[in-house]
Design an enzyme around this catalytic site. Structure first.
Site, PDB file in Angstrom:
ATOM      1  N   ASP A  75       3.161  -5.936  31.602  1.00  0.00           N
ATOM      2  CA  ASP A  75       4.094  -4.935  31.075  1.00  0.00           C
ATOM      3  C   ASP A  75       3.518  -3.544  31.297  1.00  0.00           C
ATOM      4  O   ASP A  75       2.787  -3.319  32.271  1.00  0.00           O
ATOM      5  CB  ASP A  75       4.363  -5.221  29.589  1.00  0.00           C
ATOM      6  CG  ASP A  75       5.781  -4.856  29.178  1.00  0.00           C
ATOM      7  OD1 ASP A  75       6.035  -3.654  28.994  1.00  0.00           O
ATOM      8  OD2 ASP A  75       6.617  -5.754  29.046  1.00  0.00           O
ATOM      9  N   HIS A 135       6.346   0.307  25.734  1.00  0.00           N
ATOM     10  CA  HIS A 135       7.053  -0.968  25.820  1.00  0.00           C
ATOM     11  C   HIS A 135       6.128  -2.166  25.648  1.00  0.00           C
ATOM     12  O   HIS A 135       6.414  -3.105  24.905  1.00  0.00           O
ATOM     13  CB  HIS A 135       7.764  -1.027  27.173  1.00  0.00           C
ATOM     14  CG  HIS A 135       8.708  -2.162  27.336  1.00  0.00           C
ATOM     15  ND1 HIS A 135       8.347  -3.370  27.884  1.00  0.00           N
ATOM     16  CD2 HIS A 135      10.015  -2.276  27.025  1.00  0.00           C
ATOM     17  CE1 HIS A 135       9.383  -4.176  27.912  1.00  0.00           C
ATOM     18  NE2 HIS A 135      10.411  -3.546  27.396  1.00  0.00           N
ATOM     19  N   SER A 164      14.428  -7.915  26.720  1.00  0.00           N
ATOM     20  CA  SER A 164      12.975  -7.737  26.735  1.00  0.00           C
ATOM     21  C   SER A 164      12.365  -8.090  25.393  1.00  0.00           C
ATOM     22  O   SER A 164      11.217  -8.524  25.319  1.00  0.00           O
ATOM     23  CB  SER A 164      12.606  -6.298  27.087  1.00  0.00           C
ATOM     24  OG  SER A 164      12.670  -6.073  28.453  1.00  0.00           O
TER      25      SER A 164
END
Length: 682
Positions: free
Chosen positions: A255, A294, A515
């Site tokens: 990620d 994120h 996600s």
């Protein structure tokens, strides 16, 4: 019709995070005008610069949805046995009212048989010798169609004088020397997929493709990165109470990086971090930290222990699914949430290399991009298959293109890569409506739906809560919160009647998208492997699918708070898959699928335009042909198809074309929330 929208959206097509959750509603017009600057936040965007394709995390910041559901239809004629037709009441529309037939048949009825499972695991995965692949005999003297078939569709029409960054997959060792002789400059080795990342003039692509040693050439496409109430909604609290917390299991998070020193990712005694390994793969950067925000959020959903929330006056305790699991931080997304195929493949290679060192049993990929060819040719799909065959469960976001109707498919056929690969577990996003109750779940408007483009694989495999999920935020340099401050979740006063910055620093943030749903499933996989370490990836996938919650009604509605558009959602198998993941049920289940690689490959859907029926059938080597234990009625329940959906009659879905076109891919309006701070769908 299912999925019918009152408003269509235009948009983009890059591989991105599947997260939604800021405060500003951006119209489609603004989105297109802002390309490529805003593409990183879109569910799918396609860069106009073919030489720098983008991989984006499969999640978007979305506003909450409000849903109303109709009672689940119990069709007395549904049998689910192979070879039986399942009559389904047709739904009225402006055009027609009638009956639809769904057949569940053996694989022998396939119009386009899927590739048989590989007999044994392999660490490198060259394109298979299959009738669907380009000819292996191509040479400089071959006819033009054979050469063109080796070039990805998004490479056609590139500037012949411009340098193009491409991934060249080889059939044999002579390939590298062949392409070097034609002016290609190698930039990186990708042995996992028998490939190289090279730079070459656009005009030389056909020459490279003509070599018999070259199997396929594709752009280095861009990619981007698709626990408030979530733990109870998937019954992970029951698993935790029984002692299952992911101890000893390693989860590789590929990620945007993970911020170091976060107490929620430490051991219970805070004596050490459970982020046991950190490495950066982003070119031009050395940090493995999370400048985007994120990756830290994803890691918290998987393995956060809720320390900050439990020691401060937060409105909830935001614990992850497997709060004692180890995290392997492999940073592949840059500070804007973007990446490329080759960068993600390099991170997957390293996860396999570190498998035994850190007991890596799971890879979480909350990212996706558009599909341009069969999964058998796509290098990103080949990479995730290699990890799967090495014994690692790969969990991938479905994407956030459920609202896309640019091709007239009402969100169908919008699953992204590598979630289109039949081996991996592909996850869609549901909404618990803030209740934390499993039975309150309904599907979000933005969750991408199957079947997959080109191969027509039945996807997603599972869904999980992904709307308005609260998890840890990166403490410094968080681009998401900097741009959209309302994403931050602050502590409260002692009575928790008022919350805000005046009561302390925000340690959590709220995001929505597939996600966020993906790490929920990754966490459940860690629990399952803690209890039964001997399970293979296919056994894990089969057990999760069979034990999933299947109580979705036939239809629901969702309102996107950013635009106010009401969406009608058909909750069929192309929307909910086998159902919503259930940690407690999975841990209690003892059904054991065969251990061989490919035993639980997702089946294929075949549409018969003459009879208006859809055939769902598995490869002969898979478990889906056993109607007693693993048959369609057992695994998918009564959600095979609910109505006379546009998907059945749309030639785009069932053809061999790119659903989203060649220019604006996966385009829809980017919705970041609304002024009251709510996110996702309502």
């Amino acid at each position: 019709m299912p999925g019918k929208r009152e408003t269509n959206h235009a948009g983009s097509s890059v591989l991105k995070t599947t997260t939604w959750g800021a405060l500003i509603a951006l119209s489609a017009t603004i989105l297109v005008a802002a390309l490529p600057g805003l593409l990183r936040y879109n569910p799918w965007t396609h860069s106009g610069d073919v030489s720098r394709p983008s991989v984006q995390v499969a999640e978007q910041v979305q506003p909450f949805e409000t849903h109303s559901s109709t009672p689940a239809r119990q069709d007395p004629s549904f049998s689910g046995a192979n070879g039986r037709s399942i009559p389904v009441q047709g739904k009225s529309s402006a055009a027609e009212t009638g009956m639809a037939q769904v057949s569940v048949s053996p694989a022998t009825s396939f119009e386009n048989p899927i590739r048989p499972a590989q007999p044994e695991p392999r660490l490198a995965n060259a394109p298979k010798n299959d009738t669907n692949l380009p000819s292996t005999s191509a040479s400089p003297n071959d006819d033009q169609p054979a050469v063109v078939a080796k070039l990805a569709p998004d490479l056609k029409g590139v500037d012949p004088e411009a340098p193009v960054e491409v991934i060249v997959q080889y059939r044999n060792a002579a390939g590298a020397a062949d392409v070097a002789a034609d002016g290609a400059t190698a930039k990186a080795e990708l042995p996992l997929v028998h490939a190289q990342l090279v730079t070459v003039r656009g005009g030389n692509l056909a020459t490279l493709a003509a070599h018999s040693s070259v199997a396929y050439i594709s752009p280095n496409r861009p990619v981007r990165g698709s626990l408030d109430h979530v733990v109870t909604a998937v019954n992970a609290d029951l698993a935790y109470a029984s002692g299952w917390d992911g101890t000893g299991v390693g989860v590789a998070v590929i990620d945007s990086g993970i911020t170091q020193g976060i107490y929620d990712l430490n051991t219970d005694t805070n004596s050490s971090s459970r982020v046991v390994y950190n490495q950066n793969f982003v070119p031009g950067d050395t940090s493995s930290g999370d400048a985007f925000g994120h990756g830290t959020h994803i890691a918290g959903i998987i393995a956060g222990n809720g320390y900050a929330a439990s020691t401060s006056n937060y409105p909830g305790v935001y614990r992850g699914i497997a709060p004692e699991a180890k995290i392997i931080n492999l940073r592949a997304l840059d500070s804007t949430g973007a990446s490329t195929d080759s960068t993600v493949i390099a991170a997957i290679q390293q996860a396999i290399a570190l498998q035994n060192t850190y007991n890596i049993r799971v890879i979480n990929l909350s990212l996706a991009r558009g599909v341009y060819e069969s999964y058998q040719l796509d290098p990103l799909c080949q990479a995730v298959e290699s990890a799967w065959q090495a014994g690692i469960v790969v969990v991938v976001a479905a994407g956030n293109m459920g609202e896309y109707n640019g091709a007239g498919t009402n969100g169908y056929a919008t699953i992204g890569a590598p979630g289109n690969d039949p081996y991996v577990i592909t996850v869609g996003a549901s909404n618990t409506h803030g209740t934390g109750h499993q039975t309150s779940q309904s599907m979000t408007s933005y969750s991408s739906r199957g079947p997959t483009a080109f191969d027509h694989i039945v996807k997603p495999d599972l869904v999980a809560p992904g709307n308005g999920v609260v998890s840890r935020m990166s403490s410094s340099g968080n681009a998401l919160v900097t741009s959209y401050p309302a994403l931050a979740v602050y502590p409260c006063n002692s009575s928790k009647s008022s919350c805000g910055a005046q009561y302390g620093t925000a340690r959590y943030m709220r995001l929505s998208g597939t996600s966020m749903a993906t790490p929920v499933v990754s966490g459940v996989v860690a629990l399952l492997l803690q209890k039964t370490p001997s399970l293979t990836p296919d056994q894990v996938k089969a057990r999760l699918m069979k034990s999933s919650w299947k109580g979705f009604s036939s239809n629901t509605t969702a309102t996107n708070l950013g635009t106010g558009v009401l969406y009608q959602i058909e909750q069929d198998l192309f929307t909910v898959g086998a159902g919503a993941v259930d940690a407690s049920a999975a841990l209690a289940n003892t059904d054991l699928a065969p251990s061989n690689v490919g035993a639980a490959k997702s089946p294929t859907a075949v549409y018969n335009s003459l009879t208006n029926t859809v055939t769902v059938a598995g490869d002969p080597s898979t478990i889906w042909n056993n109607s007693v234990v693993w048959g369609n009625s057992v695994v998918w329940g009564n959600s095979v198809v609910w109505g006379n959906s546009v998907v059945w009659g749309n030639s785009v879905v069932w053809g061999n074309s790119v659903v989203w076109g060649n220019s604006v891919v996966w385009g829809n309006s980017v919705v970041w929330g609304n002024s009251d701070g709510s996110l996702g769908d309502q």
